[in-house]
Enzyme design. Sequence first.
Site, PDB file in Angstrom:
ATOM      1  N   ASP A 207       0.848  -1.190   0.000  1.00 15.02           N
ATOM      2  CA  ASP A 207       0.000   0.000   0.000  1.00 15.02           C
ATOM      3  C   ASP A 207       0.884   1.241   0.000  1.00 15.02           C
ATOM      4  OD1 ASP A 207      -2.452  -1.191  -0.030  1.00 15.02           O
ATOM      5  OD2 ASP A 207      -2.807  -1.045   2.125  1.00 15.02           O
ATOM      6  N   LYS A 209       2.285   4.473   1.226  1.00 10.45           N
ATOM      7  CA  LYS A 209       2.284   5.081   2.561  1.00 10.45           C
ATOM      8  C   LYS A 209       2.027   6.570   2.405  1.00 10.45           C
ATOM      9  CE  LYS A 209       4.413   5.108   7.052  1.00 10.45           C
ATOM     10  NZ  LYS A 209       3.753   6.370   7.384  1.00 10.45           N
ATOM     11  N   ARG A 214      -3.822   9.931  10.090  1.00  9.50           N
ATOM     12  CA  ARG A 214      -4.400   8.596  10.254  1.00  9.50           C
ATOM     13  C   ARG A 214      -5.822   8.757  10.778  1.00  9.50           C
ATOM     14  NH1 ARG A 214      -1.872   3.466  11.671  1.00  9.50           N
ATOM     15  NH2 ARG A 214      -3.497   1.869  11.431  1.00  9.50           N
ATOM     16  N   ARG A 230      -5.082   8.838  15.133  1.00  8.48           N
ATOM     17  CA  ARG A 230      -4.257   7.744  15.656  1.00  8.48           C
ATOM     18  C   ARG A 230      -4.230   7.746  17.177  1.00  8.48           C
ATOM     19  NH1 ARG A 230       1.937   6.238  13.851  1.00  8.48           N
ATOM     20  NH2 ARG A 230       2.605   5.319  15.806  1.00  8.48           N
ATOM     21  N   GLU A 259      -6.301   7.106   5.800  1.00  7.60           N
ATOM     22  CA  GLU A 259      -5.585   8.369   5.909  1.00  7.60           C
ATOM     23  C   GLU A 259      -6.386   9.458   5.212  1.00  7.60           C
ATOM     24  OE1 GLU A 259      -2.323   9.195   7.003  1.00  7.60           O
ATOM     25  OE2 GLU A 259      -1.665   7.187   7.618  1.00  7.60           O
ATOM     26  N   PHE A 299      -7.645   2.042   3.759  1.00  9.27           N
ATOM     27  CA  PHE A 299      -6.788   0.887   3.473  1.00  9.27           C
ATOM     28  C   PHE A 299      -7.160  -0.365   4.259  1.00  9.27           C
ATOM     29  CE2 PHE A 299      -4.114   3.600   6.348  1.00  9.27           C
ATOM     30  CZ  PHE A 299      -4.177   2.806   7.493  1.00  9.27           C
ATOM     31  N   LYS A 377       6.683  -0.955   7.107  1.00  9.93           N
ATOM     32  CA  LYS A 377       6.792   0.291   6.341  1.00  9.93           C
ATOM     33  C   LYS A 377       8.213   0.424   5.791  1.00  9.93           C
ATOM     34  CE  LYS A 377       7.488   2.930  10.597  1.00  9.93           C
ATOM     35  NZ  LYS A 377       6.905   3.951  11.498  1.00  9.93           N
TER      36      LYS A 377
END
Length: 504
Positions: A207, A209, A214, A230, A259, A299, A377
């Site tokens: 995916d 980033k 978030r 987040r 996001e 996502f 990540k």
Amino acid sequence: MSEPIPLSRVVEVSRAVGATRSRTAKTELVAQVLRETPPAQVRTVASWLAGALPQGRVGVGWRSLADLPAPAATPSLTVGEVDDTLSALAGTTSRTTRTQLLADLFGRAGEDEQDYLRRLLLGEVRQGSLEGVLLAAGALAADVPEPTLRRAAMLAGDLPLAVEIALTSGEEVRLEPGRAIQPMLAGSAAEIEEVPQLVAGTPVVLDTKVDGIRVQVHKDPAGRVRVYTRSLDDITERVPEVVEVAEALDATTLVLDGEAIALHPDGRARPFQETGARTASSRSVEALREATPLTTFVFDVLHVDGRDLLDEPYATRREVLLELVPESSRVPGLLTSDQGEARRFFDEAVASGHEGVVVKDLDAPYAAGRRGSAWTKVKPRHTLDLVVLAVEWGSGRRRGLLSNIHLGAKGEDGELVMVGKTFKGMADETLAWQTERFLALETGREGHVVHVDPVQVVEIAVDGVQTSRRYPGGVALRFARVLRYREDKTAEQADTIETVRALG
């Protein structure tokens, strides 16, 4: 009815926990006071021992605590009374009322209690591994396995609340649309070719980033949409674009992960600060929306129409995502097992102005609140050679060691200019070495800050920089961490402020 628990008992435990390095002893001390606490105050005591207030911010800062009454000769405060006062502080905007409430509260507190309350209000409680100890202690006090309590905390979005439930009702905590849960976090790899699944040739999803806010998006059975960050702050009113995406989806109840980001007309990401301003600015939402419209990228799907998907493999959740969410609102992704394809996708993501990619294991459930290898990540790593200007004494397990380093780059006039701080990336050996090294270079002290002769160069990894008024250099380092100290370089060979700014 249970006897009220005095504030002095919590202060006593906090001091004892801070005085020992033994995790077992810390756990037993906290577990014992949790057992002693009346059910109505368990969440409060648990929150305090984790260094936080159940009320969140209550509008009290250093200035509010500058002129307080002398300590009481005979302290009389109970936990319930303090909690009620903190709730009253959180609910008032009157400076006069706030001053009176603080005077009454501190006037009934002893010297040790005043010190504890001051640190609690300022977010400066330091007693070592706060949440980790609370998790172990809550499990011990309630006689439940730690993994059970950890999962309850993730689904409740709040560890003290989970401790309260475990000690008082013992009910199973489930995912509820409308109540935020802790987000799943990703581990890190320096290069695409280092991701274990790709090394093994296992199919994964990459995916993009996205460097945005978030967002966890909930639609409850009544059709109300709430959006959380987040850190589980409710930002619904500040992000109407996200709400509209959720309202348009064909589902009665939802929990989505994603996001929200501001993009240029060509689709490139705008600087994170512009996106972040949507939740931090005092301007009207209408004005912000016109100036900085947000695009929503979903996502993951954690719940849809009564079906919890947390424990389903990511492959299943992705199928639901592809069916439920239109492509325009999905984060760009790639399913592949080929390192070459993965590398090309990564390069394209970075070229588009995004941070990199997140590589996702198709077999993994959604591990709320956990960081591991199921998500990895990968971001371009930038390194800088900077000079240490000062160092701060550490707390908790770093007590007695110099920890947080102040970093400087060469200014346009050749003088060093501060561009940030970091305490990350330091192994125990590094902490011991730098404590000895910087005490030898000490030129003076200011509170907990030790100023040093600016001769030591350190290599720092950063994800980038952003404009900032916090530091004299006009920029701040993003996710800075220590790679190594450079004995082979002098301060004159450090990177310049122009080099640092070029990473923005």
